[in-house]
Write a protein that holds these residues in place. Structure first.
Motif, PDB file in Angstrom:
ATOM      1  N   HIS A 196       7.743  48.892  43.756  1.00  0.00           N
ATOM      2  CA  HIS A 196       8.941  49.724  43.756  1.00  0.00           C
ATOM      3  C   HIS A 196       9.857  49.222  44.867  1.00  0.00           C
ATOM      4  O   HIS A 196       9.439  49.053  46.005  1.00  0.00           O
ATOM      5  CB  HIS A 196       8.598  51.187  43.987  1.00  0.00           C
ATOM      6  N   THR A 233      14.237  47.471  45.440  1.00  0.00           N
ATOM      7  CA  THR A 233      15.468  46.999  44.811  1.00  0.00           C
ATOM      8  C   THR A 233      15.743  45.552  45.188  1.00  0.00           C
ATOM      9  O   THR A 233      15.297  45.068  46.234  1.00  0.00           O
ATOM     10  CB  THR A 233      16.661  47.868  45.241  1.00  0.00           C
ATOM     11  N   SER A 291      19.105  43.267  45.667  1.00  0.00           N
ATOM     12  CA  SER A 291      20.565  43.379  45.769  1.00  0.00           C
ATOM     13  C   SER A 291      21.182  42.028  46.112  1.00  0.00           C
ATOM     14  O   SER A 291      20.615  41.241  46.869  1.00  0.00           O
ATOM     15  CB  SER A 291      20.945  44.415  46.826  1.00  0.00           C
ATOM     16  N   LYS A 293       9.677  43.765  40.412  1.00  0.00           N
ATOM     17  CA  LYS A 293      10.916  44.394  40.861  1.00  0.00           C
ATOM     18  C   LYS A 293      12.127  43.849  40.103  1.00  0.00           C
ATOM     19  O   LYS A 293      13.138  44.542  39.946  1.00  0.00           O
ATOM     20  CB  LYS A 293      11.097  44.169  42.365  1.00  0.00           C
TER      21      LYS A 293
END
Length: 911
Positions: A369, A371, A373, A426
């Motif tokens: 889990h 992100t 970016s 991810k």
């Protein structure tokens, strides 16, 4: 014919010699020893086993539990109670003595299991080549010169120099503390003083083969191995060290003995000179001795530490030795491992580069889990497509498996592949889909020559694709094309420079960089080799990963600084990595790490000077860790040592407080430790420090409370004896006063809520007295106030009434005064009205119950006869209660004056 090992067979030189020279020096060959030669060497050298030092017998260990002077004070008090016919009190005291002895006996016996745990790390069976044939032998029969046959899953039975290695990876965490596998090779290493973790042509006893195969010639067995050397250090490490609290209580016990004997002797002499009957003198002297010694102290200390143990267990700390709780609270230096303690202990991808763009990755450890970016701009579909392409390579060449167990995400397989697996998840890639739609055709494992690994998979359309991950430099050399947002195009020199610049940037951030590439084939030959498929690759991207610091570790280290505790990182990892993590966490500002090789050049005096300013040590061995701990102790530090591997065990046992990791710690380490941290978290250790300091404070204020009561009793008795008045308190009164003050009120103080300000103070000095000037002045003032009030009541009542009534009033005032003081004793600095009574409800209940019982006992015929008291009117009780509160009120006024004086001095210093 085999020859005896030559004088060249000196430990520590094997990695510098060629395999031929090693075999010659050991009198062996690639065909192994003959059976007769093996038997002969076994008879001379003895079995290949970790031996134990001579240990004291069970009876000796049991007798050693009675060395404490406080225990002997307790025994004397029990004897005095028996002489006076106080059977219940006698039984209670001796039950405490016996219980303490057996608890100590069990703990000391359990602590000596460390060497036995080391034996579990030696292989029970081993494959040897003897007489030219490979056969299984008990590990205990391995001798120098034997040829070990190594396969995946084997435990290494002895230290051995490698002769052959085929993709051989060995797990050396038990010796180095680092979880990554080590790739082994056979070429000699020219340098001197190479750390254990870098001796890549040696395999060590107690380590395990993770992958591949190999052959090695045994160079050391039994206690001459690295594991055996650690066992020797473990035996030498001081396991009988007494804690600062034990030392202070022993010293205090000696003072108490002389004070008690001196007072008894003086008063006995005064009474004798006055012509007092010997029987009365004896009873008075015995009563005074009981009053002088707080016989409840050892029990109170034990209970305080036991309650602390329970509280620490709720904070994920298991305590193996009660006194270790207080020792941790007085720690001035915490020596900690890096991997898994200050860091998560799991490789994590933090940065990605693909199709000309850089990406940041969030999330910790193996939990899928987080992100991804884009560093510049917003993430859109074309970026997601590029990330998916890179993720497919990460998962396409990957044998690791990610799973969740009890809410914790774990990886089976190589930690690096696990990090790539999580990164791919991810980005949206699914391992199970890739495995189902694109099965593996062939795998080419990682080796040190190619510095990459690859897998060929059959794609859904019938074509084939090779996925490759590895060191970015060698991988880039094998690439002819590059993946971009516009598609695949030839790799230019400018592209290579750009990629090289990105690699340098990631490395500068202390990230381990891995490159990824792929190539499509219309057909694939089953006999193809790595060189056939790992060329003409298309470069896809880069991944930068590292083992991230625990989020709570930075705050915990800041708390240590505020508490005056220095944190020292001692790791088997590379110096650059150790320094980067130390700087990130605030352990060190910028100084480079001191390596094990540098430590070898320092003598004891130089090391003692160096440790006071060094905060990071890297590439160190078990012996180095023990030397560092001893150097800190030589400088007067109270040193805590944390660790999980066998290489940590000697330093853990030799430290003032040994801390083992509960999740990753070996059985050897746990048996050597004083406490075990179940979550392997540095922040938990800091919480335990707070608990230890709080427990010490509670023991100190309880001791002051007990001694102030004893002082009041002694002063009251002594003054009356000196001026010729009848004894104001009978022995039964003294015993009862001690019972109600040394018992439940003292217990409530010893288990009081910890003052949150304890972590804003500097650690106590190791030689700091348990009873400093402030302690003694408060104790004497309290005793004087209480004795003065009781004497005034006694003298006034005696002047206008009979002796029995005067004793009753003095007895009641003493009880009321001492239990009221319990509220004020909760803090030396904070006023009683500023401390909520609800934070120690048990003390409120005990005080109220004692008041009620004391009043009721005066009107009960049986108890009145036992105490030889007269009934007191309830109105008189209110007067006596008001008088008994005088010491508490005066002491609170003194607290305010001290606080104002300290505040004024602090302001003056700032001005």
């Amino acid at each position: 014919m085999m020859t005896e090992p030559t004088s060249a067979s000196v430990p520590g030189i094997w990695y510098r010699q060629s395999s031929e020279d090693v075999l010659r020096a050991l009198g062996s060959s690639t065909e192994g020893l003959s059976s007769s030669e093996g038997t002969s060497r076994l008879e001379k050298a003895g079995p290949n086993e970790i031996t134990e030092a001579a240990r004291p017998g069970g009876f000796q260990i049991l007798l050693s539990q009675f060395r404490s002077l406080i225990i002997w004070i307790l025994i004397v008090a029990g004897g005095v109670s028996a002489i006076m016919g106080e059977i219940v009190n006698t039984v209670a005291i001796f039950v405490i003595v016996v219980l303490n002895a057996f608890i100590g006996f069990y703990q000391e016996l359990s602590a000596e299991r460390s060497i036995n745990a080391l034996k579990l790390l030696t292989a029970p069976e081993v494959k040897l080549r003897r007489d030219g044939r490979v056969r299984s032998f008990p590990a205990s029969q391995v001798v120098t010169g034997d040829i070990l046959i190594l396969e995946a899953g084997d435990l290494v039975a002895a230290d051995a120099r490698l002769l052959k290695a085929a993709s051989l990876f060995v797990m050396e965490a038990t010796l180095t503390g680092e979880s990554a596998t080590v790739e082994k090779q056979i070429t000699e290493l020219p340098s001197d003083n190479i750390p254990i973790g870098d001796q890549v042509n040696i395999v060590f006893m107690g380590t395990s083969v993770a992958a591949g195969a190999g052959e090695a010639v045994v160079v050391s067995t039994a206690m001459q191995t690295e594991l055996g050397r650690i066992a020797g250090l473990l035996q030498q490490a001081d396991s009988t060290k007494s804690t600062p609290l034990q030392q202070k209580l022993d010293a205090f016990g000696r003072v108490l003995i002389w004070i008690a004997l001196g007072i008894v002797a003086v008063l006995f002499a005064l009474g004798f000179l006055r012509g007092t009957a010997l029987e009365e003198l004896a009873l008075t002297a015995i009563g005074l001795a009981v009053a002088a010694v707080p016989e409840g102290l050892p029990a109170i200390v034990t209970v305080a530490l036991s309650v602390g143990v329970l509280q620490m267990a709720r904070r994920r700390v298991l305590v193996r030795k009660l006194a270790a709780v207080e020792t941790l609270g007085s720690t001035t230096v915490i020596c900690t491992d890096k991997t898994g303690t200050l860091t998560v202990g799991q490789m994590t991808v933090r940065a990605l580069y693909v199709a000309g763009n850089g990406y940041d990755v969030t999330g910790e450890g193996y939990e899928p889990h987080g992100t991804i970016s884009l560093r510049e701009g917003m993430l859109d579909d074309k970026h997601s497509l590029a990330l998916q392409e890179l993720a497919n390579v990460h998962l396409g060449c990957n044998k690791a498996h990610l799973f969740e167990e009890d809410g914790i995400w774990k990886v089976i397989g190589d930690p690096t592949e696990g990090a790539l697996l999580v990164s791919g998840a991810k980005a949206g890639a699914k391992q199970e889909v890739l495995s189902r739609e694109s099965p593996v055709v062939v795998e080419f494992p990682f080796d040190s020559d190619r510095k990459l690994s690859s897998m060929v998979r059959e794609m859904p359309g019938g074509s084939f694709r090779v996925f490759a991950n590895g060191a970015p430099g060698p991988l880039l050399e094998r690439c002819s094309h590059i993946y971009t947002e516009q598609g695949v195009r030839p790799l230019s020199q400018e592209d290579r420079l750009v990629v090289s610049s990105v690699i340098s940037g990631m490395a500068g951030l202390s990230l381990r960089v891995l490159g990824s590439a792929q190539r499509d084939f219309d057909e694939f030959k089953a006999d193809a080799v790595a060189a056939d498929v790992e060329q003409g690759l298309t470069f896809v991207g880069l991944a930068g990963m590292y083992d991230p610091p625990r989020p709570e570790a930075r705050r915990a280290i800041a708390d240590c600084r505020a508490a005056g505790i220095r944190v020292v990182m001692i790791t088997g990892d590379h110096p650059e990595t150790a320094s980067a993590i130390a700087k990130d966490l605030g352990i060190a500002s910028g100084a480079s790490a001191v390596t094990g090789a540098q430590l070898e050049q320092l003598n004891e005096h130089e090391l003692n000077e160096r440790v006071s300013s060094t905060s990071v040590y890297a590439r160190v061995t078990a012996e180095h860790k023990l030397r560092i701990v001893r150097a800190l102790q030589a400088n007067g530090d109270v040193a805590a040592m944390t660790g999980d591997g066998v290489n940590d065990a000697p330093a853990i046992k030799g430290a003032d407080i040994g801390i083992a990791m509960g999740q990753t710690g070996t059985q050897v380490t746990k048996q050597s430790a004083d406490i075990i941290v179940t979550d392997d978290n540095f922040a938990t250790i800091v919480e335990a420090v707070e608990q230890g300091r709080g427990i010490y404070d509670n023991i100190r204020k309880t001791l002051q409370y007990l001694l102030a009561g004893s002082t009041a009793e002694l002063l009251l008795m002594a003054v009356c004896v000196v001026i010729g008045l009848p004894a104001p308190l009978l022995p039964i009164h003294l015993l009862w006063i001690n019972l109600v003050t040394d018992g439940l009120p003292a217990l409530c103080l010893a288990t009081d809520k910890i003052d949150p300000s304890v972590m804003t103070r500097a650690p106590r000095r190791q030689n700091e007295s348990l009873t400093d000037r402030r302690f003694l002045s408060t104790m004497l003032l309290t005793g004087l106030l209480t004795a003065s009030v009781a004497f005034g009541v006694y003298f006034y009542t005696l002047k206008y009434g009979d002796a029995e009534t005067a004793r009753t009033h003095a007895f009641t005032v003493m009880v009321f005064s001492e239990i009221l003081r319990a509220f004020g004793a909760r803090s030396e600095t904070v006023s009683v009205w500023k401390i909520s009574l609800l934070t120690n409800r048990s003390l409120v209940v005990v005080v109220v119950a004692t008041f009620i019982f004391q009043i009721w006992s005066q009107h009960n015929t049986v108890l009145g006869g036992l105490f030889k008291t007269t009934p007191i009117a309830y109105a008189d009780f209110m007067v006596l209660f008001s008088l008994a509160a005088i010491p508490l009120v005066v002491l609170e006024i003194v607290k305010l004056l001290r606080a104002n004086f300290a505040k004024a001095n602090g302001q003056a210093a700032r001005d």
